[in-house]
Design a protein around this motif. Structure first.
Motif, PDB file in Angstrom:
ATOM      1  N   LEU A 281      33.608  18.596  60.871  1.00 40.83           N
ATOM      2  CA  LEU A 281      34.458  17.740  59.815  1.00 40.83           C
ATOM      3  C   LEU A 281      34.817  16.472  60.569  1.00 40.83           C
ATOM      4  CD1 LEU A 281      36.172  20.458  57.763  1.00 40.83           C
ATOM      5  CD2 LEU A 281      34.220  19.231  57.234  1.00 40.83           C
ATOM      6  N   LEU A 282      35.398  16.657  61.814  1.00 37.53           N
ATOM      7  CA  LEU A 282      36.107  15.460  62.761  1.00 37.53           C
ATOM      8  C   LEU A 282      34.860  14.554  62.821  1.00 37.53           C
ATOM      9  CD1 LEU A 282      38.233  16.932  65.285  1.00 37.53           C
ATOM     10  CD2 LEU A 282      38.923  16.128  62.776  1.00 37.53           C
ATOM     11  N   ALA A 283      33.685  14.907  63.056  1.00 39.14           N
ATOM     12  CA  ALA A 283      32.378  14.083  63.187  1.00 39.14           C
ATOM     13  C   ALA A 283      32.108  13.160  62.094  1.00 39.14           C
ATOM     14  CB  ALA A 283      31.241  15.026  64.021  1.00 39.14           C
ATOM     15  N   ASP A 284      31.984  14.045  61.042  1.00 39.64           N
ATOM     16  CA  ASP A 284      31.731  13.451  59.780  1.00 39.64           C
ATOM     17  C   ASP A 284      32.907  12.422  59.423  1.00 39.64           C
ATOM     18  OD1 ASP A 284      29.644  14.708  59.104  1.00 39.64           O
ATOM     19  OD2 ASP A 284      30.056  16.319  58.114  1.00 39.64           O
ATOM     20  N   LEU A 285      34.013  12.839  59.682  1.00 45.99           N
ATOM     21  CA  LEU A 285      35.155  11.730  59.612  1.00 45.99           C
ATOM     22  C   LEU A 285      34.922  10.449  60.116  1.00 45.99           C
ATOM     23  CD1 LEU A 285      38.078  11.325  58.123  1.00 45.99           C
ATOM     24  CD2 LEU A 285      38.898  12.431  60.153  1.00 45.99           C
ATOM     25  N   ALA A 286      34.757  10.843  61.412  1.00 44.13           N
ATOM     26  CA  ALA A 286      34.604   9.629  62.499  1.00 44.13           C
ATOM     27  C   ALA A 286      33.433   8.784  62.031  1.00 44.13           C
ATOM     28  CB  ALA A 286      34.377  10.147  63.967  1.00 44.13           C
ATOM     29  N   LEU A 287      32.421   9.444  61.485  1.00 45.62           N
ATOM     30  CA  LEU A 287      30.917   8.411  61.100  1.00 45.62           C
ATOM     31  C   LEU A 287      31.616   7.721  59.753  1.00 45.62           C
ATOM     32  CD1 LEU A 287      28.325  10.947  61.762  1.00 45.62           C
ATOM     33  CD2 LEU A 287      28.835   8.628  62.793  1.00 45.62           C
TER      34      LEU A 287
END
Length: 300
Positions: free
Chosen positions: A136-142
């Motif tokens: 989820l953090l990766a998707d947030l950063a993207l």
């Protein structure tokens, strides 16, 4: 302004081939001829002067340059989707909130938090995605998500530029179906010695605190199940596999929805709830509505 020379249609073909693992499957997905995809991939690689894909068995996989390009494509096309959604919402007067929900966060807590968005003057369309915290953090950063709701904070010094906002906290209670509650309620918490207990897995932020709490009270329950997904843990609890902890803020919901009753209070155990965002200051109106609900005593 620098002219990159990139053809974004060709870039989209590359992105699709990389995701699908081959030209044939990408052509089927896009409804185009294989030759068309192959020719435009070759044109893209020629224009940037780098090979982006290479064969690996029967698949095409990104080269090192391709992996870099793929990470940018993820951001480019996620932003493209957001632009299209924003334009549609501007016409309808609606607002979109893309939310990532950590699989360890109690779903009733997530519902309580998001419920605040439904009383806004502007209609909010919720898009909720559940996954593991790091994904989820990766998707947030993207830019694929507006916010992540979770039970843990982001570690300091990480590579992702995201920020934790404490929403609230709740002390914990132990619940069980009536049959188990009657057996273990008396002389709590000493009664928990050898009692069947359902716990989150050890990568959960709450697990370490529960383990320490049990050690401090000198009890050794029988751990009959460990779960990454909080909803799965509650499902086993409501069916009588064992006792389980839940936030006291949800006590009435646990009784009403799960048919479980209170075994004992554990006020020393506290669970924290966070909103993770891309910015130090939250400006999305729907997220601000959640914060206002928390400040008004949502977890009281």
């Amino acid at each position: 302004m620098k002219n990159s020379g990139l053809n974004f249609r060709h870039l989209h073909f590359f992105w699709t081939v990389a995701k699908e693992g081959g030209v044939t499957r990408a052509a089927e997905r896009l409804g185009l001829a294989v030759q068309t995809i192959s020719m435009q991939l070759a044109s893209l690689e020629q224009s940037i002067g780098k090979q982006l894909l290479e064969p690996q068995g029967r698949r095409l996989v990104p080269t090192e340059a391709g992996k870099l390009a793929l990470s940018y494509c993820d951001q480019i096309f996620a932003l493209g989707d957001q632009l299209q959604d924003a334009l549609e919402e501007a016409e309808t007067g609606k607002m979109r909130l893309s939310v990532g929900i950590s699989d360890s966060l109690p779903k009733l807590i997530a519902y309580r938090l998001l419920q605040a968005t439904q009383s806004m003057d502007t209609q909010v369309r919720l898009v909720c995605m559940e996954d593991e915290f790091e994904n989820l953090l990766a998707d947030l950063a993207l830019g694929k998500l507006d916010v992540v709701l979770t039970d843990r904070t982001v570690r300091a010094g990480g590579s992702l530029k995201v920020f934790s906002h404490l929403l609230g906290e709740s002390d914990m209670k132990l619940f069980g179906i009536p049959r188990l509650a009657r057996k273990y309620k008396r002389n709590f918490p000493a009664s928990l010695d050898k009692a069947p207990l359902l716990l989150p897995t050890r990568n959960n932020a709450l697990r370490g605190r529960i383990d320490a709490w049990l050690v401090e009270r000198g009890v050794r329950p029988e751990i009959v199940g460990e779960f990454e997904d909080n909803a799965m843990l509650n499902t086993f609890g409501r069916n009588g596999l064992g006792l389980f902890f839940a936030p006291s803020a949800l006590a009435q919901d646990i009784e009403d929805q799960f048919g479980a009753v209170l075994v004992g209070d554990a006020p020393e155990l506290r669970e924290h709830f966070y909103a993770i965002s891309n910015a130090r200051k939250i400006t999305h109106p729907a997220i601000e509505a959640i914060l206002n609900a928390v400040h008004s005593g949502l977890f009281a």
